[in-house]
Design a protein around this motif. Structure first.
Motif, PDB file in Angstrom:
ATOM      1  N   TRP A 176      -7.433  16.985  -0.117  1.00 31.72           N
ATOM      2  CA  TRP A 176      -7.068  15.594   0.184  1.00 31.72           C
ATOM      3  C   TRP A 176      -5.698  15.162   0.289  1.00 31.72           C
ATOM      4  CZ3 TRP A 176      -5.258  11.341  -2.637  1.00 31.72           C
ATOM      5  CH2 TRP A 176      -5.213  10.224  -2.147  1.00 31.72           C
ATOM      6  N   ARG A 177      -4.835  15.348  -0.741  1.00 31.51           N
ATOM      7  CA  ARG A 177      -3.514  15.086  -0.506  1.00 31.51           C
ATOM      8  C   ARG A 177      -2.632  15.580   0.574  1.00 31.51           C
ATOM      9  NH1 ARG A 177      -1.263  15.026  -6.860  1.00 31.51           N
ATOM     10  NH2 ARG A 177      -1.955  12.754  -7.485  1.00 31.51           N
ATOM     11  N   ARG A 178      -3.194  17.001   0.800  1.00 29.28           N
ATOM     12  CA  ARG A 178      -2.465  17.710   1.753  1.00 29.28           C
ATOM     13  C   ARG A 178      -2.756  17.236   3.378  1.00 29.28           C
ATOM     14  NH1 ARG A 178      -3.138  22.424  -1.338  1.00 29.28           N
ATOM     15  NH2 ARG A 178      -5.505  22.484  -0.499  1.00 29.28           N
ATOM     16  N   SER A 179      -3.896  16.698   3.428  1.00 32.97           N
ATOM     17  CA  SER A 179      -4.711  16.022   4.629  1.00 32.97           C
ATOM     18  C   SER A 179      -3.883  14.753   5.006  1.00 32.97           C
ATOM     19  CB  SER A 179      -5.864  15.728   4.491  1.00 32.97           C
ATOM     20  OG  SER A 179      -6.623  14.998   5.640  1.00 32.97           O
ATOM     21  N   VAL A 180      -3.690  13.942   3.697  1.00 37.78           N
ATOM     22  CA  VAL A 180      -2.786  12.616   3.729  1.00 37.78           C
ATOM     23  C   VAL A 180      -1.598  12.626   4.091  1.00 37.78           C
ATOM     24  CG1 VAL A 180      -2.356  10.522   2.395  1.00 37.78           C
ATOM     25  CG2 VAL A 180      -4.747  11.492   2.428  1.00 37.78           C
TER      26      VAL A 180
ATOM     27  N   VAL B 198      -5.420  -2.001  -5.226  1.00 39.12           N
ATOM     28  CA  VAL B 198      -6.150  -3.092  -4.554  1.00 39.12           C
ATOM     29  C   VAL B 198      -6.118  -4.272  -5.166  1.00 39.12           C
ATOM     30  CG1 VAL B 198      -8.309  -3.894  -3.355  1.00 39.12           C
ATOM     31  CG2 VAL B 198      -7.678  -1.473  -3.401  1.00 39.12           C
ATOM     32  N   PRO B 199      -6.446  -4.649  -6.565  1.00 37.25           N
ATOM     33  CA  PRO B 199      -6.618  -5.886  -7.158  1.00 37.25           C
ATOM     34  C   PRO B 199      -5.250  -6.457  -7.017  1.00 37.25           C
ATOM     35  CG  PRO B 199      -7.656  -4.159  -8.609  1.00 37.25           C
ATOM     36  CD  PRO B 199      -7.008  -3.548  -7.438  1.00 37.25           C
ATOM     37  N   ALA B 200      -4.137  -5.600  -7.307  1.00 35.27           N
ATOM     38  CA  ALA B 200      -2.633  -6.145  -7.370  1.00 35.27           C
ATOM     39  C   ALA B 200      -2.367  -6.742  -6.026  1.00 35.27           C
ATOM     40  CB  ALA B 200      -1.651  -5.103  -7.872  1.00 35.27           C
ATOM     41  N   ILE B 201      -2.736  -5.743  -5.027  1.00 35.92           N
ATOM     42  CA  ILE B 201      -2.446  -6.218  -3.747  1.00 35.92           C
ATOM     43  C   ILE B 201      -3.112  -7.614  -3.276  1.00 35.92           C
ATOM     44  CG2 ILE B 201      -2.551  -5.555  -1.342  1.00 35.92           C
ATOM     45  CD1 ILE B 201      -2.264  -2.773  -2.196  1.00 35.92           C
TER      46      ILE B 201
ATOM     47  N   ALA C  59       0.737  -1.189  -0.076  1.00 37.82           N
ATOM     48  CA  ALA C  59       0.007   0.061  -0.052  1.00 37.82           C
ATOM     49  C   ALA C  59       0.750   1.370  -0.067  1.00 37.82           C
ATOM     50  CB  ALA C  59      -0.936  -0.128   1.061  1.00 37.82           C
ATOM     51  N   ARG C  60       1.989   1.016   0.837  1.00 32.11           N
ATOM     52  CA  ARG C  60       2.801   2.388   0.701  1.00 32.11           C
ATOM     53  C   ARG C  60       3.379   2.799  -0.595  1.00 32.11           C
ATOM     54  NH1 ARG C  60       7.813   3.808   0.870  1.00 32.11           N
ATOM     55  NH2 ARG C  60       8.690   1.432   0.729  1.00 32.11           N
TER      56      ARG C  60
ATOM     57  N   PHE D 269      -7.206   2.054   1.810  1.00 31.91           N
ATOM     58  CA  PHE D 269      -8.239   2.770   1.363  1.00 31.91           C
ATOM     59  C   PHE D 269      -7.914   4.110   0.839  1.00 31.91           C
ATOM     60  CE2 PHE D 269     -12.547   5.139   1.913  1.00 31.91           C
ATOM     61  CZ  PHE D 269     -13.219   4.394   1.316  1.00 31.91           C
ATOM     62  N   GLN D 270      -6.886   4.590   1.687  1.00 36.98           N
ATOM     63  CA  GLN D 270      -6.673   6.265   1.494  1.00 36.98           C
ATOM     64  C   GLN D 270      -5.760   6.287   0.258  1.00 36.98           C
ATOM     65  OE1 GLN D 270      -7.621   9.160   2.405  1.00 36.98           O
ATOM     66  NE2 GLN D 270      -8.652   8.480   4.217  1.00 36.98           N
ATOM     67  N   ARG D 271      -4.671   5.300   0.184  1.00 36.39           N
ATOM     68  CA  ARG D 271      -3.588   5.417  -0.890  1.00 36.39           C
ATOM     69  C   ARG D 271      -4.155   4.932  -1.997  1.00 36.39           C
ATOM     70  NH1 ARG D 271       1.439   6.720   0.879  1.00 36.39           N
ATOM     71  NH2 ARG D 271       1.706   6.702   3.268  1.00 36.39           N
ATOM     72  N   SER D 272      -5.085   3.878  -2.150  1.00 39.19           N
ATOM     73  CA  SER D 272      -5.381   3.318  -3.435  1.00 39.19           C
ATOM     74  C   SER D 272      -6.922   3.539  -3.751  1.00 39.19           C
ATOM     75  CB  SER D 272      -5.293   1.875  -3.365  1.00 39.19           C
ATOM     76  OG  SER D 272      -5.641   1.055  -4.300  1.00 39.19           O
ATOM     77  N   VAL D 273      -7.812   3.364  -2.731  1.00 36.43           N
ATOM     78  CA  VAL D 273      -9.046   3.566  -3.202  1.00 36.43           C
ATOM     79  C   VAL D 273      -9.397   5.073  -3.449  1.00 36.43           C
ATOM     80  CG1 VAL D 273     -11.415   3.085  -2.622  1.00 36.43           C
ATOM     81  CG2 VAL D 273      -9.924   1.486  -1.937  1.00 36.43           C
TER      82      VAL D 273
END
Length: 200
Positions: free
Chosen positions: A176-180, A78-81, A72-73, A131-135
């Motif tokens: 959203w990117r700034r928040s993450v 998600v499908p690949a993971i 995820a990092r 969920f954050q990085r992929s979805v």
């Protein structure tokens, strides 16, 4: 909203209204949760899940959870993971696992379906980074690309509603990117050894 408005919102509709529909919780947390509930997570699935069945287990030969977090990092979808998890489970973990059925019977080396793996990766709270990085990331990128494909009309004129929606989505993605990134930096600082300051 005044008192009258509030009462109007929360008043139960009369039983004679033809449009009445029973209301249900969006997410069931009680012991009444079954495979017939509306939860999208493992709690409403009959499929066996390794992560749910072996929560907190550390004695197995592969630390699958750490591998998932690493993928995820690195930004995998998600499908690949899920496919990577399925492969590792079948190769290294399945022979050592058991499933206890409701009737008490034991199933050796239970199957862990790809659909069940994906379900846990997306809805399992332990993988919030997925969920954050992929979805969420892919929702934004897909929405932006599909919006930009319909900004121009067939005559080459900019469609104003589409342009506004595109720029609004880009701004929301930036927020959203700034928040993450802020949350990631905060977590890194909190995990640093006491008395040591991280370099900016």
């Amino acid at each position: 909203m005044n008192q009258m408005d509030t009462d109007t919102v929360f008043d139960a509709p009369s039983s004679g209204d033809p449009g009445d529909k029973p209301l249900h919780p969006l997410y069931v947390v009680s012991s009444a949760c079954t495979d017939r509930s509306e939860n999208l997570s493992c709690s409403s699935s009959r499929d066996w899940c390794y992560f749910c069945s072996y929560a907190g287990e550390t004695g197995l030969c592969v630390d699958l959870r750490s591998h998932v977090h690493e993928l995820a990092r690195r930004g995998y979808e998600v499908p690949a993971i899920a496919k990577a998890v399925e492969k590792i489970y079948k190769r290294d973990l399945q022979p050592h696992c058991e499933r206890t059925l409701p009737n008490g019977n034991i199933v050796a080396a239970p199957e862990w379906k790809l659909e069940s793996i994906t379900r846990h990766l997306v809805y399992g709270g332990e993988f919030e980074d997925i969920f954050q990085r992929s979805v969420v990331r892919n929702i934004f990128s897909h929405l932006i690309m599909r919006l930009q494909e319909r900004v121009l009309t067939e005559t080459g004129v900019v469609d104003e509603p589409a342009r506004v929606a595109l720029l609004h989505t880009i701004r929301e993605q930036a927020n959203w990117r700034r928040s993450v990134n802020s949350n990631v930096q905060s977590s890194s600082c909190n995990s640093s050894p006491a008395g040591k300051r991280r370099k900016p």
